[in-house]
Design a protein around this motif. Structure first.
Motif, PDB file in Angstrom:
ATOM      1  N   LEU A 135       0.856  -1.183   0.000  1.00  0.00           N
ATOM      2  CA  LEU A 135       0.000   0.000   0.000  1.00  0.00           C
ATOM      3  C   LEU A 135       0.891   1.231   0.000  1.00  0.00           C
ATOM      4  CD1 LEU A 135      -2.728  -1.050   2.582  1.00  0.00           C
ATOM      5  CD2 LEU A 135      -3.247  -0.088   0.345  1.00  0.00           C
ATOM      6  N   GLY A 136       0.858   1.997  -1.077  1.00  0.00           N
ATOM      7  CA  GLY A 136       1.639   3.216  -1.119  1.00  0.00           C
ATOM      8  C   GLY A 136       2.395   3.414  -2.414  1.00  0.00           C
ATOM      9  N   GLY A 203      -1.032  16.470  -5.186  1.00  0.00           N
ATOM     10  CA  GLY A 203      -1.463  15.402  -6.078  1.00  0.00           C
ATOM     11  C   GLY A 203      -0.544  15.154  -7.258  1.00  0.00           C
ATOM     12  N   ARG A 204       0.641  15.732  -7.235  1.00  0.00           N
ATOM     13  CA  ARG A 204       1.567  15.542  -8.350  1.00  0.00           C
ATOM     14  C   ARG A 204       2.839  14.863  -7.868  1.00  0.00           C
ATOM     15  NH1 ARG A 204       0.523  17.361 -12.958  1.00  0.00           N
ATOM     16  NH2 ARG A 204       1.958  16.903 -14.658  1.00  0.00           N
ATOM     17  N   LEU A 205       3.243  13.825  -8.604  1.00  0.00           N
ATOM     18  CA  LEU A 205       4.461  13.090  -8.297  1.00  0.00           C
ATOM     19  C   LEU A 205       5.518  13.438  -9.337  1.00  0.00           C
ATOM     20  CD1 LEU A 205       5.947  10.825  -6.675  1.00  0.00           C
ATOM     21  CD2 LEU A 205       5.050   9.226  -8.388  1.00  0.00           C
ATOM     22  N   LEU A 228      -1.920  10.110  -2.256  1.00  0.00           N
ATOM     23  CA  LEU A 228      -1.196   9.361  -1.234  1.00  0.00           C
ATOM     24  C   LEU A 228      -1.624   9.847   0.140  1.00  0.00           C
ATOM     25  CD1 LEU A 228       2.437   9.421  -2.716  1.00  0.00           C
ATOM     26  CD2 LEU A 228       0.846   7.481  -2.709  1.00  0.00           C
ATOM     27  N   PRO A 229      -1.826   8.940   1.063  1.00  0.00           N
ATOM     28  CA  PRO A 229      -2.227   9.334   2.413  1.00  0.00           C
ATOM     29  C   PRO A 229      -1.040   9.802   3.246  1.00  0.00           C
ATOM     30  CG  PRO A 229      -2.069   6.965   2.289  1.00  0.00           C
ATOM     31  CD  PRO A 229      -1.768   7.480   0.902  1.00  0.00           C
ATOM     32  N   ILE A 273      -7.026   8.289   3.058  1.00  0.00           N
ATOM     33  CA  ILE A 273      -6.937   8.291   1.596  1.00  0.00           C
ATOM     34  C   ILE A 273      -6.362   6.963   1.112  1.00  0.00           C
ATOM     35  CG2 ILE A 273      -5.762   9.342  -0.385  1.00  0.00           C
ATOM     36  CD1 ILE A 273      -5.909  12.008   1.072  1.00  0.00           C
ATOM     37  N   GLU A 274      -6.975   6.411   0.075  1.00  0.00           N
ATOM     38  CA  GLU A 274      -6.448   5.186  -0.524  1.00  0.00           C
ATOM     39  C   GLU A 274      -5.457   5.549  -1.621  1.00  0.00           C
ATOM     40  OE1 GLU A 274      -8.493   2.381  -3.526  1.00  0.00           O
ATOM     41  OE2 GLU A 274      -8.813   1.400  -1.592  1.00  0.00           O
TER      42      GLU A 274
END
Length: 337
Positions: A135-136, A203-205, A228-229, A273-274
């Protein structure tokens, strides 16, 4: 005509001033924003299994005064090091100073390093020394080509993956089916330092690399729509198989990014957040993409600016041509009177 030209010039200046700062540069490492509780630095104090330790390690990992060696240059080794403090920053940037080196000749070395931001830590597994179906977020520095049909890209290859716990990493295909983006980078047996930076903000990687000894960042991955949480853990792992390498971490430095969020965003429970990515196409579309990059990535600020600039230049050219043609007609008509 002069007033029209002045209007176009003003519009162009406005577009430039509005478009240039759309995406901030990778931070220069401002120590004021360094989060020491999430950073791994020489002389690696706070590393160990004591209750007060901020980093814990597993497997073949060896901590020295100069580096943290996740695996030695030996077959069938796995090692990892993990931050024990969950990260509750909404916007952050991780700088990783690493080194991959060994005695193996070209194409006879492996397997690579992974940098993690995940819910679970210290879970050994088949993905570069850590668990599958995580997860992640994971960033893979893959040094060995498994997919002999994927000759459109060179290795070592750096790629990113976001997982909600339901997706397997396919080693046989070098993770293409779940890859969000990536780039090739010559990072092995370099005489100079090699770095990568992972930025997550609004929200940007964004992933940047500095591996050419030029002291400048080069873009590798830029993906929007990433969720991402908070409350996950940072870590790094590595593995060797029939082929091997030394996989060293010299430092991992986390910086807090000072970003304003809307009241609605601030009121969200970010721990719930998922992990997910909102993309126009499935990451599986990468399989047939010769560039190895995701084709449905939203336009960045510079791309939007260039499109607007081209459109504006087109308008200017048409206006000038139209004015010249109109003036010629006027002069020609005057000769008939």
């Amino acid at each position: 005509m002069a007033s029209f030209t002045a209007f176009l010039s003003t519009t162009l200046i406005f577009l430039v001033s509005r478009s240039c700062p759309v995406r901030g540069d990778i931070t220069d490492g401002n120590t004021e924003h360094l989060k020491r509780e999430h950073s791994l630095m020489k002389p690696y104090q706070g590393v160990g299994s004591s209750p007060s330790s901020q980093w814990d390690f597993w497997g073949s990992t060896l901590v020295t005064s100069s580096y943290v060696r996740l695996t030695p240059d030996e077959k069938s080794k796995q090692g990892s090091i993990w931050n024990t403090v969950p990260c509750h920053l909404k916007d952050w940037e991780m700088h990783v100073h690493f080194k991959v080196h060994g005695s193996g000749k070209k194409n006879l070395h492996g397997d690579g390093i992974a940098v993690w931001y995940t819910k679970d830590r210290l879970h050994p597994g088949s993905v570069f020394g850590s668990q599958d179906q995580f997860l992640g977020l994971a960033l893979f520095v893959d040094t060995f080509r498994n997919d002999l049909h994927g000759m459109d890209r060179s290795f070592p290859y750096i790629s990113a993956m976001v997982n909600n716990g339901s997706v397997n990493y396919d080693h046989g295909k070098d993770g293409r089916a779940s890859e969000l983006g990536g780039c090739s980078a010559e990072i092995r047996n370099r005489e100079h330092d090699t770095y990568l930076a992972i930025r997550y903000s609004r929200g940007r990687l964004t992933v940047m690399i500095d591996v050419e000894d030029k002291n400048e960042w080069k873009e590798c991955i830029d993906i929007g729509g990433v969720r991402l949480p908070t409350g996950y853990f940072f870590g790094a792992s590595a593995a060797t198989g029939d082929l091997s390498d030394n996989h060293d971490i010299i430092s991992m430095k986390l910086y807090q990014l000072m970003v304003e969020h809307t009241p609605e965003e601030e009121n969200l429970d970010w721990t719930k957040i998922e992990p997910s990515v909102s993309l126009l196409k499935s990451p599986k579309d990468n399989i047939d993409d010769p560039t190895g990059n995701f084709r449905g990535t939203p336009l960045t600020g510079w791309k939007v600016f260039l499109l607007l600039l081209c459109a504006l230049l087109g308008i200017v050219v048409c206006a000038v041509v139209g004015a010249v043609v109109f003036q010629k007609r006027q002069e020609r008509n005057k000769r008939f009177y």
